[in-house]
Write an enzyme that holds these catalytic residues in place. Sequence first.
Site, PDB file in Angstrom:
ATOM      1  CD  GLN A 118     -16.019  10.571  46.562  1.00 25.19           C
ATOM      2  OE1 GLN A 118     -16.651   9.567  46.886  1.00 25.19           O
ATOM      3  NE2 GLN A 118     -16.251  11.197  45.421  1.00 25.19           N
ATOM      4  CG  HIS A 141     -12.935   8.241  50.914  1.00 23.91           C
ATOM      5  ND1 HIS A 141     -13.501   7.998  49.693  1.00 23.91           N
ATOM      6  CD2 HIS A 141     -13.978   8.369  51.777  1.00 23.91           C
ATOM      7  CE1 HIS A 141     -14.825   7.977  49.810  1.00 23.91           C
ATOM      8  NE2 HIS A 141     -15.139   8.208  51.056  1.00 23.91           N
ATOM      9  CB  THR A 185      -8.299   8.880  34.904  1.00 23.93           C
ATOM     10  OG1 THR A 185      -9.022  10.051  34.499  1.00 23.93           O
ATOM     11  CG2 THR A 185      -9.173   8.008  35.774  1.00 23.93           C
ATOM     12  CB  CYS A 245      -1.243   2.308  69.164  1.00 20.77           C
ATOM     13  SG  CYS A 245       0.135   2.532  68.024  1.00 20.77           S
ATOM     14  CG  ASN A 267     -18.452  11.281  36.180  1.00 25.78           C
ATOM     15  OD1 ASN A 267     -17.290  11.381  36.566  1.00 25.78           O
ATOM     16  ND2 ASN A 267     -19.076  10.124  36.073  1.00 25.78           N
ATOM     17  CB  CYS A 305      -0.858   1.699  64.428  1.00 27.76           C
ATOM     18  SG  CYS A 305      -1.138   0.186  65.382  1.00 27.76           S
ATOM     19  CG  ASP A 360      -4.503  11.588  44.037  1.00 26.76           C
ATOM     20  OD1 ASP A 360      -5.242  11.126  43.150  1.00 26.76           O
ATOM     21  OD2 ASP A 360      -4.646  12.743  44.508  1.00 26.76           O
ATOM     22  NE  ARG A 375     -17.817   2.065  42.951  1.00 24.45           N
ATOM     23  CZ  ARG A 375     -17.060   2.743  43.812  1.00 24.45           C
ATOM     24  NH1 ARG A 375     -16.429   3.854  43.408  1.00 24.45           N
ATOM     25  NH2 ARG A 375     -16.890   2.338  45.061  1.00 24.45           N
ATOM     26  CB  CYS A 391       2.265  -0.717  64.830  1.00 23.78           C
ATOM     27  SG  CYS A 391       2.496   0.734  65.875  1.00 23.78           S
TER      28      CYS A 391
HETATM   29  N1  APR Z   1     -13.340  12.973  32.650  1.00 15.88           N
HETATM   30  C1  APR Z   1     -14.564  12.815  33.220  1.00 15.88           C
HETATM   31  N2  APR Z   1     -14.894  11.734  33.994  1.00 15.88           N
HETATM   32  C2  APR Z   1     -13.927  10.813  34.175  1.00 15.88           C
HETATM   33  C3  APR Z   1     -12.622  10.921  33.629  1.00 15.88           C
HETATM   34  C4  APR Z   1     -12.360  12.070  32.834  1.00 15.88           C
HETATM   35  N3  APR Z   1     -11.158  12.280  32.273  1.00 15.88           N
HETATM   36  N4  APR Z   1     -11.916   9.822  34.018  1.00 15.88           N
HETATM   37  C5  APR Z   1     -12.751   9.048  34.753  1.00 15.88           C
HETATM   38  N5  APR Z   1     -13.947   9.644  34.858  1.00 15.88           N
HETATM   39  C6  APR Z   1     -15.126   9.185  35.591  1.00 15.88           C
HETATM   40  C7  APR Z   1     -15.423   7.709  35.436  1.00 15.88           C
HETATM   41  O1  APR Z   1     -16.174   7.471  34.269  1.00 15.88           O
HETATM   42  C8  APR Z   1     -16.227   7.435  36.705  1.00 15.88           C
HETATM   43  O2  APR Z   1     -17.617   7.634  36.466  1.00 15.88           O
HETATM   44  O3  APR Z   1     -14.862   9.346  36.972  1.00 15.88           O
HETATM   45  C9  APR Z   1     -15.734   8.487  37.695  1.00 15.88           C
HETATM   46  C10 APR Z   1     -14.949   7.865  38.831  1.00 15.88           C
HETATM   47  O4  APR Z   1     -15.870   7.148  39.620  1.00 15.88           O
HETATM   48  P1  APR Z   1     -15.348   6.022  40.634  1.00 15.88           P
HETATM   49  O5  APR Z   1     -14.361   5.172  39.936  1.00 15.88           O
HETATM   50  O6  APR Z   1     -16.562   5.413  41.265  1.00 15.88           O
HETATM   51  O7  APR Z   1     -14.527   6.855  41.721  1.00 15.88           O
HETATM   52  P2  APR Z   1     -15.108   7.659  42.958  1.00 15.88           P
HETATM   53  O8  APR Z   1     -16.487   8.183  42.679  1.00 15.88           O
HETATM   54  O9  APR Z   1     -14.068   8.639  43.344  1.00 15.88           O
HETATM   55  O10 APR Z   1     -15.203   6.519  44.096  1.00 15.88           O
HETATM   56  C11 APR Z   1     -15.585   6.936  45.385  1.00 15.88           C
HETATM   57  O11 APR Z   1     -15.227   4.705  46.216  1.00 15.88           O
HETATM   58  O12 APR Z   1     -13.799   3.098  45.635  1.00 15.88           O
HETATM   59  C12 APR Z   1     -14.147   3.903  46.701  1.00 15.88           C
HETATM   60  O13 APR Z   1     -12.916   4.978  48.396  1.00 15.88           O
HETATM   61  C13 APR Z   1     -12.994   4.800  47.004  1.00 15.88           C
HETATM   62  O14 APR Z   1     -12.871   7.208  47.065  1.00 15.88           O
HETATM   63  C14 APR Z   1     -13.372   6.107  46.333  1.00 15.88           C
HETATM   64  C15 APR Z   1     -14.893   6.065  46.398  1.00 15.88           C
END
Ligand code: APR
Length: 259
Positions: free
Chosen positions: A104, A124, A29, A135, A223, A132, A107, A37, A157
């Site tokens: 996950q 992921h 982010t 194939c 988190n 494709c 990028d 989420r 493809c």
């Molecule tokens: N510092 C701490 N936490 C952060 C920050 C930050 N600067 N920025 C975002 N977050 C937290 C958000 O609050 C959220 O709880 O990171 C978490 C990201 O969670 P998700 O959006 O659920 O992402 P992720 O867990 O990677 O999703 C897993 O789900 O959508 C599918 O395939 C996709 O790989 C992805 C998988």
Amino acid sequence: MDKEQLLSGRDWIFESNEILVLTGAGLSTASGIPDFRGPQGVWTKDPDAEKLSDIRYYVSDARIRKKAWRSRRDSPVWEATPGIGHRAIAAFERTEKIHTLVTQNIDGLHQMAGSSPDRVIEIHGTIREVACLECTYRAPMKEALERLESGEEDPACPACNGILKSATVSFGQSLIPEDLARAERAACACDLLLAVGSTLSVYPVAGLVPMAKERGAKIIIVNAEPTAMDDLADAALFGDLNELLPALLNWNPEVSDTE
Ligand code: APR
């Protein structure tokens, strides 16, 4: 920030030698790539956007595919550079304590920050390649985006005319078996699992946490908000990972990465 949990976390990291680092969208982010989420998440703001990541809609609806191609073309990934979180982990790797880095994220910013590709599992997949669905054709994403620039809205493809997609794992698609097996072996072998920037809500990847816990590994979760695995954490650090991670890994972002 809970100072005591931070200090305990630092001690456990110092005592560990086989760390499994598990990262999620929260890591990117700060690089301008929204998570899914979180409060500003892609799906938090537009629940319909989730359809772009569901293989059933993608294969059955050309409109969804065209929208997905436009979102790949306009993705903030192409301008993104590694954030403090990526850099802290890449610098920490030099301590030789990281067994495996499972991300996950699609990028490629861990590798760009200097994390060794043979230690990174992009569980992921990656947006930087296309694959494709019918194939074994695989190519750099930029080739498909050049076709978009020249007017194709849903490039097929070139080898078999099948449906082309970014080499990411969508809902309804299975993970690459070797990647998952390698990640699970790392969860069984690690002495500490450090989960950063993930809600830990998507399986099978989220299952790595209980798998490591059952084998006696310490669990540290960093988190901004509560996660689905906090009850398994030996230390759960809530806050901005761009502040918490350098403190936890004893890394100063001001000091150049090469020193
Ligand atoms: N510092 C701490 N936490 C952060 C920050 C930050 N600067 N920025 C975002 N977050 C937290 C958000 O609050 C959220 O709880 O990171 C978490 C990201 O969670 P998700 O959006 O659920 O992402 P992720 O867990 O990677 O999703 C897993 O789900 O959508 C599918 O395939 C996709 O790989 C992805 C998988």
